[in-house]
Design a protein around this motif. Sequence first.
Motif, short mmCIF file in Angstrom:
data_model
loop_
_atom_site.label_atom_id
_atom_site.label_comp_id
_atom_site.label_asym_id
_atom_site.label_seq_id
_atom_site.Cartn_x
_atom_site.Cartn_y
_atom_site.Cartn_z
N SER A 124 0.83 -1.20 0.00
CA SER A 124 0.00 0.00 0.00
C SER A 124 0.86 1.25 0.00
CB SER A 124 -0.89 0.02 1.24
OG SER A 124 -1.68 -1.12 1.28
N GLN A 128 -8.89 -0.45 -0.48
CA GLN A 128 -9.25 -1.78 0.03
C GLN A 128 -10.63 -1.81 0.69
OE1 GLN A 128 -6.22 -3.32 2.52
NE2 GLN A 128 -7.41 -5.02 3.27
N ASP A 173 -5.83 -0.99 -4.70
CA ASP A 173 -5.20 -1.54 -3.50
C ASP A 173 -6.16 -2.55 -2.87
OD1 ASP A 173 -3.75 -2.12 -1.31
OD2 ASP A 173 -3.69 -0.08 -0.50
N GLU A 174 -5.90 -3.80 -3.06
CA GLU A 174 -6.71 -4.88 -2.52
C GLU A 174 -8.20 -4.60 -2.71
OE1 GLU A 174 -5.33 -6.97 0.59
OE2 GLU A 174 -3.45 -5.92 0.87
MG LIG Z 1 -2.23 -2.57 2.30
#
Ligand SMILES: [Mg+2]
Lengths: 302, 502, 330, 337, 282
Positions: free
Chosen positions: C37, C85, C167-168
């Motif tokens: 991240s 995320q 990001d995820e």
């Molecule tokens: Mg992360």
Amino acid sequence: MQIIPTFLAVMLLVFLLVRLLPGDPASAVLGDRATAEIVERTNRELGLDRPLPVQFGLFVQRLLQGDLGDSISLKVPVLRLIAERLPVTLFLSVYAAVLGVLLAVPLAVLAAVRRNTWVDALIRGVFQVGLSLPVFYVALQLLTLLGARLGWFPIGGYGEGFTGHLYHLFLPALTLGLNLAAVLVRTLRNSVIEVLTAEYVSFARAKGLRGRVIMTRHVLRNALIATVTLLGLNIGGLIGGAVITESVFAIPGVGRLMVDAIFGRDYPVIQGLTLTFAVVVSLVFLVTDLIHSRLDPRVELN
Amino acid sequence: ATRGGQLVYGRYADSLFLDPVLNDANLDIWILTNLYDTLLQPTADGKGVQPGLASRYVASSDGKTLTLTLRPGLKFADGSALTGADVKWSLDRARKPDAGAWSSSLASIDTVTVSGNTVTLKLKRPDPTLPAALATFNAGIMPQKLFTAAPGKNDAEKAKAFAEKPIGSGPFVLSEWKRGSYMVLKRNPYYWKKGDDGKALPYLDSVRFEIIPDDNTRILKLQAGELQGAEFIPLSRVAELKRNAALDMELFPSTKVNSILMNNRPTLKNGTDNPLSDVRVRQALNYATNKDALIQVVTYGTGKPMTSYMSSTTPLFDSSQKGFPYDLAKAKSLLAASKYKGGFEVSVLATSGSADDLALLTALQQMWGAIGVRLKIEQVDAATKTARYRANDFQMRTAAWTNDINDPSQITSYYALFDNIESVHTGFKSAEIDKLFAQSQQELSRITRASQYRRIQSVYAAAAPIIYLYETPYPVALSKKVNGFVQIPLGNNIFASTWLTK
Amino acid sequence: MRIPTPGGTLHAVRGVSFDVQPGEVLGIVGESGSGKSVTLRALLRLHAPPIQVTGEVGYGGENLLTLPPSRLRGVRGGQISMIFQEPMSALNPVLSVGEQITENLAEHRGLRGRAAQDRAAELLDLTGIPSPRARLRDYPHQFSGGMRQRAMIAIALASEPKLLLADEPTTALDVTIQDQILRLLLRLREEMHMGVILVTHDLGVIAQTCDRVAVMYGGRLMETAPVTALFRQPRHAYALGLLRSLPGGGAHRVPLQPIPGGPPDLRVPPTACAFAPRCAYVTPACLVAEPPLLEIAPGRASACVHAAELPGPQEPQTAPTSMPARQVGA
Amino acid sequence: MQVRGLTKTFPVATSLLERWRGGPRRAVQALTDVHLSVRRGETLGIVGESGCGKSTLARCLVRLYDPDEGSVRYGGEEVTALRGAALRAYNRRVQMIFQDPYSSLNPRMSVGQVLREALSVHRMRPPAEQEARVQELLTLVGLPQSAAGRLPHEFSGGQRQRIGIARALALEPECLIADELVSALDVSVQAQVVNLLLELQERLDLTVLFVAHDLRLVQHLSHRVAVMYLGRVVEVADTAQVFGAPRHPYTQALLAAAPSLDPARRTAAPALQGELPSPLNIPSGCAFRTRCPQAFARCAEERPALQPLPEGGEVACHLYSPVTSGAAPGQLDKVTP
Amino acid sequence: MTTATLTPVAAPRRRRWPKPTLLVGLALLAVLILAAVFPARLAPFSPTDFDYEAILQGPSARHPFGTDNFGRDVLSRVIYGTRIDLQIAVFTTLFPFVFGTLLGALTGYLGRWADALVGRVADLVVVFPFLVLVIAIVAVLGPGLTNMYVAVSAVGWVSYWRLTRGEVMTQKKAEYAQAGRVLGYSPSRILLRHLLPNAVTPAIVYLMTDMSLGILLGASLGYLGLGAQPPTPEWGVMVADGKNFMATAWWISTFPGLALTLAGVTFSLIGDGLADALRPRA
Ligand SMILES: [Mg+2]
Ligand SMILES: Nc1ncnc2c1ncn2[C@@H]1O[C@H](COP(=O)(O)OP(=O)(O)OP(=O)(O)O)[C@@H](O)[C@H]1O
Ligand SMILES: Nc1ncnc2c1ncn2[C@@H]1O[C@H](COP(=O)(O)OP(=O)(O)OP(=O)(O)O)[C@@H](O)[C@H]1O
Ligand SMILES: [Mg+2]
């Protein structure tokens, strides 16, 4: 509706409490010189010689008819007294809240943005000192400096008309506002920091929005929610804090009236004011909830 | 004297009830004569009476009739005529035995008759105090028609209604009143008295009372020019304000006496023995009290030692009284002669929040400590203090007194007579004083009366039912522009001939 | 990148370099705390002081790390968008979804009023949210998890970016929804010819979505490779360990092959291969210095000293004699 | 352990306004009529999407929740009726280990305190032997001896899960209910904990209820697998059968959606359309019909019951009901949700 | 069978030093406590003895803080006041803290009717402005410190109740609390050993703020004459008594005012520091 039983309980509590006060209205009103017969006659005229349950029953009965009785010392209807003085205190409280917010929000945001720098330390330090001093002391210092020394503001009084009130009540509102701001800054700074580090602020920056837009739309709006809640919780304190401010600044509000009534054993006034406080504070809570639910779509009103 | 203008005057608290008969408090009394004029008026020095609504008064030789002549053309503030009927009605209302706390001052009146401008009072007995009583606020003349026209079922309700918007015969008339905030008195254009310019008084267009409970704020407001006068200046600040070139710091002579009342009864309310029942103990405490020091510490040098139970401004005050000069040795020997040579503990009720009480009592703690008396200060709020006092449930309490009437009989009946309120609840009782007092109340000769009073004061001092402290003046700070204002020893604020320098 | 923390300065990411082509999906995989991240955020300069970032982020011939803020804003969100995320925390709870889309449209496309509303509805529709016009007025909390993620994608796509940083994006979602979202991303990539950087710790997601993979560990790139190549034959001991630690098909209720130990403490700047303490193939050569990321084949690079000697993912583990077997079990 | 007809609802706070308007009191239907049996010494895997009631089931089994209806029998005892000491005795035999490595340990108690407390409350060992037992437990879960004196925050996620396991093992239970035991952990660390669980199960002959949403892990660990959807068990069978030949359309979709590790096996279209319905408002009949590619009219009308399949295992789907079992899925009327 | 022991521990054991805020706060508190315990050693004069020769003197070498209207040494009164004000700080908060926290823990844990009942009572207290209610109670009981403690206690517990209740309700949902239930621990053990220690931090932090609020309340009551009784040297009352001399003898109210500020800052620093120090490491 849990409010009505609460009110009844408040009234009963106050009714008993004021009758527990040592000394009776006659003592307070008549002073030292009155003879025993005069005291007795006064008590009889006020109906205070009757049994307590009867007195309470009469009180509730009259209350239901919208009659709070007459003030014992001032000899005017309590309702009229409250109608005259409550607006003053409300004006002062709202004014103080506005000043407090105007003061606290920018400074709290500044402190949060510059957290752990000297700016932050200065802002927090100044308000900490403000919070550690008695209200009357701050009031007198403001009065001496801004009122007497510099002559910028009138010393005490309430003024005429809206602008008159604004002008006259500036110093007392500032006194209360500073106190409120000190509380607000503490909490608000933390909540702004929390918002600033929130993921959605990162997202907003990743979207390429301008700093000002991020600050107003994303940060402040969320921080405001905490402010409103806090304000609601503190408004009761603000009205209570007005007791002393009203004395120092010679403002004819309900705070001072309440204290005078307690000292003067003015039962009807104490009872009437208590009811008023209960209603006002409950209303404030209600309004806070409403505003809160307006600002925060996640909240559903219960 | 110049005419016109408004005087803004800072009071520490607002009036409560503007009825001359039914009111109870100094807050009302001290301004009431501005609204309701009386037949006679107290003189500015407080020692005598002068003509008021009545231009003349004559007592019959047996002292049982008093004839007063009303001035011609008297009017109330609304322009309606003030007639003999109004006078009769007002006096009759004021002397009804169940009317208010003050009716006893007019108790000697048997009948009031009116014919034209002449008012005749027939008395039950000769009464040397009657002229003074007629100069007292409760004898103020009210408009019978307006009062009876006020809404309400009975006198009490009518009085409430009338007192909201009173119309009287005094130099001013109420024009605006925001309770707890301010009160405006407007010039009464029909007032009878003439000023030095030959025109009717008052000079001022209006007086505005601002209610400012906080002493500091009141003074700041005066200094800032927002007020032209302020009452109840804390004595601690008198010296400072005296130095202020823009202000006149007035210390008007008053009838105020400050003392400590002692419970003289053998046992206290809770059943314990009371050391203060011993006259030697009471005297010892009096001697152990350094009045000069107290005057310095508590009154900042503005007071003077009390030598009689009544103030030196009261008529018939005996200037030969010595009081209790500070004498520690004498105090010790008196105490040694009593059962309490080792000292004892005594508690005193003080009014919470009263800086003066605190100053006084903390000082007394020290002074009496020197003879082994431990003073315990019990601060209670005024209502509690009064209630305990009235129940005789106290050992000592702080007290102050001002006369309402220009005669020594009032304070004497309270302080020295058991029958009224147990000698201000001290429990003191003296058959000799009772007898002398009864005689003096019918004694028409001022000289004889004076000697009766001299004896009363001496007997009282010997018994020392109270701690003699000091007399204090009325501290009023005025702008230099204010002229002709006076607060008479009884406390009345007299604005009738006040004027402002332009 | 250095992050000052109470416990000392954290060297969160060190010497990471990679590139992305338009239309390509680059996967970054690694375990929690490996710096995925942080790296992604650094690309958009989202780190505020005291965090320091050094190096270069080249985009369209310019270095984003030195671009003046006004220009940077045009790139941020305009050219390169990012999705996060946790959709719940990345969407502002007090603004309606519509407001959050239109503010991006206003900033980068100059669209306001009706036009913006229409475009916003189109975007929601594009991401597969039913009755999009009505949903614009809803607040994030009124959406389900999958819809929130879709909404966030719609916001990111509002500016029609050339590169999407994700990001995820599916970690918080259920497999069936994850499946939908990943397919959606791939479809949009095709339609809009975007490059995508997809951060995840799920090797399955990598296998199903990416064209190329970068494996991170302890703040460094360990290996970069085309996706099929990596899964067939990893060239870094860490990548190998990751693949092996997963339960394979077939073998049932037998011990797995974990990587022993835990992630390194980045507050202590490493002087050797960061993975060495957990590595089954560690030799003294690994401890000399941090091994650099070297090209070992076209389009492939590895930072492993033993890149050439590693066994395949399915072969039994052969431990060097110097090391005790760390296998658990009887 | 036998679970019969277990049902659990959670009332949802309805606003005053809503109730005033005569709206119904709403409730989340977390578990509906769940039937399940766990055999001694086996590992039963429970999978399903978020919110399908896995945790609720686990919690009902250890009596953290009191079910609304149904029965849970364990070793001949009716668990739902247990109170006081009997419940404590039951909990000693059936323990739970929790998902969150961060919140499942009291942050202010050292590992040693945590373990000793469990030992002393249940008088598992005389005080003198407790210290030794603590060390034993630590060794058992692969933690260093020195761990006893440390606070949870000094451990990594994987180590914390070991502490949680040690705490459960302190009571020497027969059955462990592991709710998402490794979901919060990194894959490399997951494997460590999975191995530990496997080893302990073998050594201590534990029955394990393994709740997870990671299909690969469940496949690896379980003897049998139960698939849940919106509060119901839709399929139970041996692991090989569930993963090799799934019967329920939901199970099939779940397996298809799970990303495979083989980059070569990519699919273009999502396995399943649509979102999970709200548990406040579960569709009538078969709860899955709104997303089911094979749904037909009966699915909306009648709730399929869990019924045994000839090849073993049970499934709750009308495709396998006696009445329609002959009809080919392709001929069914599609019901639009 | 062998079991491998995995050695590395993720977070190395680190000695946690308190933040400077806490250290400075504690140092200041130490100074205050010193003054409160040994006033006679530190103060040059008696706090109550009058000196008619030295009335209203400004700060000098002999009287560094000047003298008041009775000639008492302000420095000595400020030093002796420390004990009184620390006592006020403790006694205005002790009962509310203990009672409110325990009640909050209990009702937060039990929920349902117990919570609802206490909630109603709290509502009763909350609809009154705090100061007014305290004034009323003090008026009933009579002025003085002891009665002030009673009055504040009757009102003050609500904040602690609220804080702890909310926190316990949150902690109750944490898995460690549920683990306690599954482990067969008694409710009282879960509540007192597990929940309370984790839920009490906000109350402790608030306690610090509340202590300075307590002192300020004492000052406000002093202003109305309901606070400490003379000749007790209490800072708030000293400030109130000195207000008439602000123009002529500023030192009478200024120095006790500084002392109040110092105490406020001390408590606030400790509060902030404690909030940080007591936060459990996840
Ligand atoms: Mg992360
Ligand atoms: N703002 C910050 N302050 C201090 N440390 C940070 C900060 N942001 C990240 N870190 C640290 O930097 C390292 C890398 O973090 P990063 O978030 O990039 O990991 P990640 O690979 O994304 O992990 P995850 O899979 O958990 O999201 C971690 O050790 C993290 O603790
Ligand atoms: N204490 C509770 N109060 C109200 N609703 C609850 C409660 N616990 C669970 N639920 C609801 O019951 C349903 C089932 O929840 P449960 O936690 O059992 O799901 P799960 O399968 O464990 O999901 P996950 O995979 O997210 O853990 C969900 O809709 C959830 O919101
Ligand atoms: Mg769950």
